[in-house]
Design a protein around this motif. Sequence first.
Motif, PDB file in Angstrom:
ATOM      1  N   ARG A  58      42.334  39.942  86.269  1.00 15.38           N
ATOM      2  CA  ARG A  58      43.289  41.075  86.285  1.00 15.38           C
ATOM      3  C   ARG A  58      43.378  41.748  84.913  1.00 15.38           C
ATOM      4  NH1 ARG A  58      48.708  38.694  89.307  1.00 15.38           N
ATOM      5  NH2 ARG A  58      47.739  38.236  91.323  1.00 15.38           N
ATOM      6  N   GLU A  59      43.398  40.945  83.854  1.00 17.05           N
ATOM      7  CA  GLU A  59      43.583  41.494  82.508  1.00 17.05           C
ATOM      8  C   GLU A  59      42.463  42.460  82.138  1.00 17.05           C
ATOM      9  OE1 GLU A  59      44.319  38.325  83.871  1.00 17.05           O
ATOM     10  OE2 GLU A  59      43.572  37.240  82.122  1.00 17.05           O
ATOM     11  N   ASP A  60      41.235  42.125  82.593  1.00 13.24           N
ATOM     12  CA  ASP A  60      40.109  43.001  82.273  1.00 13.24           C
ATOM     13  C   ASP A  60      40.254  44.342  83.005  1.00 13.24           C
ATOM     14  OD1 ASP A  60      39.079  40.946  80.746  1.00 13.24           O
ATOM     15  OD2 ASP A  60      37.938  40.115  82.429  1.00 13.24           O
ATOM     16  N   ILE A  61      40.690  44.263  84.250  1.00  8.52           N
ATOM     17  CA  ILE A  61      40.910  45.499  85.012  1.00  8.52           C
ATOM     18  C   ILE A  61      42.033  46.309  84.362  1.00  8.52           C
ATOM     19  CG2 ILE A  61      41.737  46.413  87.226  1.00  8.52           C
ATOM     20  CD1 ILE A  61      40.245  44.019  88.566  1.00  8.52           C
ATOM     21  N   GLU A  62      43.127  45.634  84.050  1.00 10.27           N
ATOM     22  CA  GLU A  62      44.290  46.336  83.474  1.00 10.27           C
ATOM     23  C   GLU A  62      43.977  46.984  82.131  1.00 10.27           C
ATOM     24  OE1 GLU A  62      47.845  43.697  85.591  1.00 10.27           O
ATOM     25  OE2 GLU A  62      47.015  43.071  83.670  1.00 10.27           O
ATOM     26  N   ALA A  63      43.010  46.439  81.420  1.00  7.42           N
ATOM     27  CA  ALA A  63      42.648  46.998  80.117  1.00  7.42           C
ATOM     28  C   ALA A  63      41.681  48.176  80.258  1.00  7.42           C
ATOM     29  CB  ALA A  63      42.019  45.914  79.250  1.00  7.42           C
ATOM     30  N   PHE A 232      41.661  48.779  96.214  1.00  6.63           N
ATOM     31  CA  PHE A 232      41.937  48.144  94.916  1.00  6.63           C
ATOM     32  C   PHE A 232      43.201  48.734  94.284  1.00  6.63           C
ATOM     33  CE2 PHE A 232      37.027  47.659  94.265  1.00  6.63           C
ATOM     34  CZ  PHE A 232      37.001  46.586  95.152  1.00  6.63           C
ATOM     35  N   GLU A 233      43.279  50.064  94.273  1.00  7.80           N
ATOM     36  CA  GLU A 233      44.439  50.704  93.639  1.00  7.80           C
ATOM     37  C   GLU A 233      45.743  50.370  94.360  1.00  7.80           C
ATOM     38  OE1 GLU A 233      44.109  54.907  92.837  1.00  7.80           O
ATOM     39  OE2 GLU A 233      42.240  54.637  91.723  1.00  7.80           O
ATOM     40  N   GLN A 237      48.648  48.556  92.493  1.00 11.02           N
ATOM     41  CA  GLN A 237      49.911  49.288  92.339  1.00 11.02           C
ATOM     42  C   GLN A 237      51.082  48.573  93.018  1.00 11.02           C
ATOM     43  OE1 GLN A 237      48.170  53.026  93.737  1.00 11.02           O
ATOM     44  NE2 GLN A 237      48.517  53.979  91.751  1.00 11.02           N
ATOM     45  N   LEU A 238      50.790  47.767  94.024  1.00 17.05           N
ATOM     46  CA  LEU A 238      51.846  46.979  94.667  1.00 17.05           C
ATOM     47  C   LEU A 238      52.190  45.730  93.842  1.00 17.05           C
ATOM     48  CD1 LEU A 238      50.857  47.099  98.468  1.00 17.05           C
ATOM     49  CD2 LEU A 238      52.832  48.195  97.376  1.00 17.05           C
ATOM     50  N   GLY A 239      51.561  45.594  92.696  1.00 16.93           N
ATOM     51  CA  GLY A 239      51.815  44.413  91.865  1.00 16.93           C
ATOM     52  C   GLY A 239      50.876  43.286  92.241  1.00 16.93           C
ATOM     53  N   LEU A 269      38.101  36.986  95.146  1.00 17.22           N
ATOM     54  CA  LEU A 269      38.039  36.837  93.687  1.00 17.22           C
ATOM     55  C   LEU A 269      39.314  36.245  93.097  1.00 17.22           C
ATOM     56  CD1 LEU A 269      36.236  40.188  92.888  1.00 17.22           C
ATOM     57  CD2 LEU A 269      35.419  37.928  92.193  1.00 17.22           C
ATOM     58  N   GLY A 270      40.305  36.022  93.967  1.00 13.91           N
ATOM     59  CA  GLY A 270      41.562  35.476  93.478  1.00 13.91           C
ATOM     60  C   GLY A 270      42.390  36.485  92.690  1.00 13.91           C
ATOM     61  N   LEU A 271      42.048  37.774  92.794  1.00 15.07           N
ATOM     62  CA  LEU A 271      42.837  38.801  92.105  1.00 15.07           C
ATOM     63  C   LEU A 271      44.168  39.018  92.814  1.00 15.07           C
ATOM     64  CD1 LEU A 271      39.905  41.255  91.342  1.00 15.07           C
ATOM     65  CD2 LEU A 271      41.287  40.057  89.648  1.00 15.07           C
ATOM     66  N   VAL A 272      44.182  38.760  94.111  1.00 12.29           N
ATOM     67  CA  VAL A 272      45.413  38.783  94.902  1.00 12.29           C
ATOM     68  C   VAL A 272      45.382  37.553  95.810  1.00 12.29           C
ATOM     69  CG1 VAL A 272      45.578  41.311  94.959  1.00 12.29           C
ATOM     70  CG2 VAL A 272      44.349  40.116  96.787  1.00 12.29           C
ATOM     71  N   GLU A 273      46.532  37.176  96.330  1.00 13.93           N
ATOM     72  CA  GLU A 273      46.565  36.147  97.366  1.00 13.93           C
ATOM     73  C   GLU A 273      45.878  36.735  98.605  1.00 13.93           C
ATOM     74  OE1 GLU A 273      49.678  33.939 100.281  1.00 13.93           O
ATOM     75  OE2 GLU A 273      50.522  34.910  98.496  1.00 13.93           O
ATOM     76  N   ALA A 274      45.005  35.957  99.245  1.00  9.54           N
ATOM     77  CA  ALA A 274      44.285  36.459 100.418  1.00  9.54           C
ATOM     78  C   ALA A 274      45.193  36.420 101.648  1.00  9.54           C
ATOM     79  CB  ALA A 274      43.017  35.647 100.643  1.00  9.54           C
TER      80      ALA A 274
END
Lengths: 423, 423
Positions: A58-63, A232-233, A237-239, A269-274
Motif C-alpha cells: 500500500r505504501e508504494d501505491i500511496e507514494a 483499484f481507485e 478511496q474506501l480506505g 495481493l493482500g492490499l485489501v481483505e478478499a
Amino acid sequence: MTATLGTTSTTKRTPDLGRAVELVSKEEGHRQPLAPEFVSAEDFSPLEVAYDFGKIRREDIEAGPKNIWRYKNLLPVPSNVEEIPNTEPGGTRLVDARNLAKALGVRKLWVKDDTGNPTHSFKDRVVAVALAAAREFGFTTLCCPSTGNLANAVAAAAARAGWDSVVLIPKTLEKAKILTTAVYDGALIAVDGNYDDVNRLATQLAAENETWAFVNVNVRPYYSEGSKTLAFEVAEQLGWRIPEQIVVPIASGSQLTKVDKGFREFGQLGLVEASPYKVFGAQATGCSPVSAAFRAGHDTVQPVKPDTIARSLAIGNPADGPYVLDVVNRTGGAIEDVSDEEVVEGIRLLARTEGIFTETAGGVTVATAKKLIETGKLDPDAETVLLITGDGLKTLDAVEGKIGPLATVAPSADAVREALRNR
Amino acid sequence: MTATLGTTSTTKRTPDLGRAVELVSKEEGHRQPLAPEFVSAEDFSPLEVAYDFGKIRREDIEAGPKNIWRYKNLLPVPSNVEEIPNTEPGGTRLVDARNLAKALGVRKLWVKDDTGNPTHSFKDRVVAVALAAAREFGFTTLCCPSTGNLANAVAAAAARAGWDSVVLIPKTLEKAKILTTAVYDGALIAVDGNYDDVNRLATQLAAENETWAFVNVNVRPYYSEGSKTLAFEVAEQLGWRIPEQIVVPIASGSQLTKVDKGFREFGQLGLVEASPYKVFGAQATGCSPVSAAFRAGHDTVQPVKPDTIARSLAIGNPADGPYVLDVVNRTGGAIEDVSDEEVVEGIRLLARTEGIFTETAGGVTVATAKKLIETGKLDPDAETVLLITGDGLKTLDAVEGKIGPLATVAPSADAVREALRNR
C-alpha cells in the motif's frame, strides 16, 4: 496480426511491460509471450495479460502520483511510465452520495465520478495504458474505430504523446463529436458506412499497418487492463476495502470483467481483505443482449441490433458478454436493463441529487440501480458503488426538450418572485 | 445588504469561518466583522477576508483530502468543511507541457488544467467556498446571475448540498448552456434583458431576500477567496515552490488578484520560499479594458462594451481591474490582449500539443502567452504556468466550421491510405 516484435526499427529493444509476463487465453488458459495480439491461435478466445506481481505494498501505491500510474505495478506498462508523455487519467472523485442514497432508499451509496478525466470519460484510462504498452511494442500511430468517447481519448492522448493518430468514425456522427475529436489535429477519417463497417475496416488496417496500434483491436489485451484502475481507485478511496456491491454499465462487457479482475488482484495481493462482493451489470433495453442472456439463464449472448439513446453502450455483439455472465453469476450479482425514458430519468436524478451531470451511459447505471433495488436484487442495506463513466456535456440531445428554464420573465424582482411562487 | 447575522432562524449560532477573522476594505484598510457584505461603507471599496492563520504546516495540508478542502485553514470555511455536503473541486492536473513549451520556444512550461473540476471550470472552486461560508451565515438558497460556467457550478453545488438555487440568465443564452444548468433542477430563470440587466436584478434580489446568497454579490468576499486554491495547488504540485511566471485570464480580475494573494500567503506562512514571481494578465481584444489601461499606464480602467467570442471573459467593467493593475505592476508582469482569430488558434495549439481542449478563455491565455513571448515580455528561460480555467465542450461554436474530418471515404483500406497520403 502482422505488427509483432522487431518489425520496425524502433522495436529492437525488449519491451518493458512492468510485471506483466505473458498472455493467457480466456477459454482454455493457453499461454503465449507478450505481443500485440488479441486472440488465441489455439482456442480463438480473447487473450488477457498475466503477471508475476511479487510484493506490492500500500505504501508504494500511496507514494505514487495522483493518477492511474500509482498502480503501474499492476498494469502492463513500463516501470518509468509516469515519466513518458501520456495523459494522466484517474484520481477521480468517489462521491459520498447521501442524497441519491436517500432517493433510492439505500443505506450507503458511492458514486465514482469518472467525468473528471482529461477527456471526461473512463476511456482515458484504457487509452493511456494502451498507448504506454503500444510504445513498448514499437508502434508509433494510435488508432481506433469509435463513435464518441474513445475517439476523443485516442486523439487527445496521441497529441499529448507526440504521436500520429488515425480515428475512424461513421460519417453520420453528430457534429459535436466530430469537433471534439478533430480539435486534437490527428487524422480523423469519416467513413461512408455504419459502425460495423468502420470496425471491420479497423481490423483490416490493424493487420496491414505494422506501426498502427488500434487500441481496441491489436493492443486490446493491454488497453482493457486500464479498466482495473476503476476498481483499484474505488477500493483505495474506501480506505483499502472492497465494496459489497458495484453496478457497472455494459457495452463490450470488458469494463465489468476488469473491475472484477481488479478487486480479485487487490485481494490476492493482500492490499485489501478478499471480502465477498457482488457485481451488477446495467444495459439499455434497446441494446440489452447480456441482460437478456442473464434473464434466460444462458451462458452465451445472442447479438442484437442496437436501438437506444445510450449510444456509448450500443454494442449489439459484446465481445466479453459470456465473461460478464460468468462474473455476475460467480459473485451473486444480477443484470438489468432500462428504457430510454428511464435513462433520461436516471440522468436527471443523479444531477438533481448529487450535482453530477452524466451522459446516457451513466443514466443507464443509475436507472438500473433503481430497478435492481425495487426488484430486491440489490440489497439496500449493503454498501453500493455506481460507476459513472462519462459526461453529460457529450450527450446533450438526450435531455434536450425535456428540461429548460422555469420561466422567462421581465427584468424585475417582482417577476422573479412571481415565477418562483408558481413553481 | 439586509441578509445579516441572526435574521433567520438557522443563524442563531456563531458562524465558524475557520481562521478568517474580519473583512478589510481594499482601498483604505477599514476593518469590520465577518458578515455577508461586499463593499465597505467607509470607502466604498470591495471587502476582502483577513485571517489569523497561526501555524499551518505542509504535513497538515498533505494529510488532507485531494481537493480544495486540504487548504481549508487558508479559506473562510468551517473547520469541518469536508464533512458537509458540497462539491469537491480542485486537485486538478498540473501538466508538464513539453510539446507546447517547444512550440512556444520556452524552456519550462506547465498547464494547470482546471477542466477536471466537477462542472469543468474553476468556478467550482469559488462556488464551493461561497456555499460553505453562506451556510455559516444562515443562507439556504444559492444564487447567481451568469452566462455560463458560474450557472453550471451554482446549480450543481446547490443540488449536491440539498439547497434551493436561483440562477438568472439572459433569455438569449445558447441552448447548451441552458440545458447544462437546468439539468440540476434548481430555479433557472430566463430574463428578458442583457447581462447587465440580469446583474442589476441580482443585486436588487440579494438585498431583498435574506436567505438568498448570490455567490458573486453578497457573499463575494468569501467566494473570491476560492481562487487562491489555484495558486496553492500550483505551488504544492511544483514541490512547494512558486513559479517564476504565471499567465492568468482576466474577466472581473478577481482570479488574478487572488492567485497573487495565494502565493503571498504561502510565502508569509513559510509553506514555500517567498521567491519573486511575475503575474501576467490575458484578455481578448474585443473586451480588453484592463489591457488597454496597462498599455496606457493608467491605474484605473475605462469600461468597454464587450464584443468577443471569449464570452466567459466578457466583462466590460471589471470590478477588480485597478487591483489587477496593482498586482501586475508590483510583480513586474504585463497584460496583453489577442484577437478572436488568435483565441481559436490558441485553443487549437493547446489541443494539438497537449491533448487539452479548452474553452475560449483558455484560448485567450495560450494566445496571450504566445504574444508575450514574441514581444519579449515573458522570459522564455523562466519557468511559466498557464491557467486553463474552462472546458472546450462548452464553447464548441468557437471551433465549428474551422475543424473537421480530414476526409470522408468509402469503407476500404485503400481509401483510408489514399486520404492519408493527400494529407
